[in-house]
Write an enzyme that holds these catalytic residues in place. Sequence first.
Site, short mmCIF file in Angstrom:
data_model
loop_
_atom_site.label_atom_id
_atom_site.label_comp_id
_atom_site.label_asym_id
_atom_site.label_seq_id
_atom_site.Cartn_x
_atom_site.Cartn_y
_atom_site.Cartn_z
N GLU A 179 1.14 -1.38 -0.54
CA GLU A 179 -0.21 0.02 -0.07
C GLU A 179 0.50 1.00 0.30
OE1 GLU A 179 -2.91 0.27 2.87
OE2 GLU A 179 -3.20 2.27 3.01
N LYS A 221 -2.86 -1.70 -3.09
CA LYS A 221 -3.76 -1.17 -3.02
C LYS A 221 -3.20 0.18 -2.52
CE LYS A 221 -5.74 -0.10 1.65
NZ LYS A 221 -6.65 -0.79 2.67
#
Length: 343
Positions: A179, A221
């Site tokens: 992420e 992500k």
Amino acid sequence: MDLTALNKIATAMVAPGKGILAADESSGTIKKRFDAIDTQSTEDNRRDYREMLFRTDTAMREHVSGVILFDETIRQKAADGTALVKLIEDAGSIPGIKVDKGAHPLAGAPGEKITEGLDGLRDRLNEYYKLGARFAKWRAVIDIAGDEIPSGYCISANVHALARYAALCQEANIVPIVEPEVLMDGGHDIDRCYDVTEFTLKSLFDELYAQDVALEGAILKPNMVISGKKCATRASVDEVAEMTVRVLRASVPAALPGIVFLSGGQSDTEATAHLNAMNAEYKDKMPWAVSFSYGRALQAAPLKAWGGKAENVAAAQAAFAHRAKMNSLAQLGDWSEGLESAG
Ligand code: 13P
């Protein structure tokens, strides 16, 4: 590393009509969320709140492929003694774990941050696997401020750490969610967000390749490409969808099974509308499944409905089920504004 098993989990995390519930707020963040509803952040209250989400049967069974937990929660038991991990597994969903130790000031780069948590990570991952985690999350934070931030140094330090984390996860047979969040705080326009996101993603996949991370067993992500919160001109839903899909197509290899967005401070319906537009308009142009891994955009409504009171559990579960369903429809590209009020 068992890449077949990792790929199976990663694929299940982005099954059609499903996405991830990010319920991994750190102690500080959950306190902030509870403060906003005048509720004390005690261990029992945190347990009751999360138990309520995990017992929302239709949402968990039909729309939530996996749940990201915080260290406290993966060890916690429901009021009746059942492990919270078991509630998630019994609903057919996959438990995951946040393993980073937060973003801290980056030495030599005033105003920028580096995510910590690599020391001892191998042992922690092996323990989390035994506790039931089959995927993990590590969040790097990239701020945009003026022309000098982010620096190339900040991005390279953060993507290097993300790749080291991802390699350790795969060694432990845990799917890494990588992420790199480009924040939407600030007054920058959508073009600047595009440029920073492109540089960040291209640097990240370079580093994942350099450190031998198997993309078939990982999930990305990212942030959406979006105007800064304080930008005077806000890009439309269609522009956000077009530019986000464009940057992903330019930067993310097709071997990756899926991409799940963070909501990052968008309102809950905005986050749903953006995801829907991408899937409705570009599904056949994207080689990966594109879904959600929302924290605030899934939880703002149930948190407010709950307000820390046991008598509101049914209303809060209904609010959570509704948002989960709306985002499930957005994953399929079948959501519309009218469905929001239809309940
Ligand atoms: P938000 O959807 O609230 O941005 O949280 C997602 C997340 O997991 C951030 O790390």
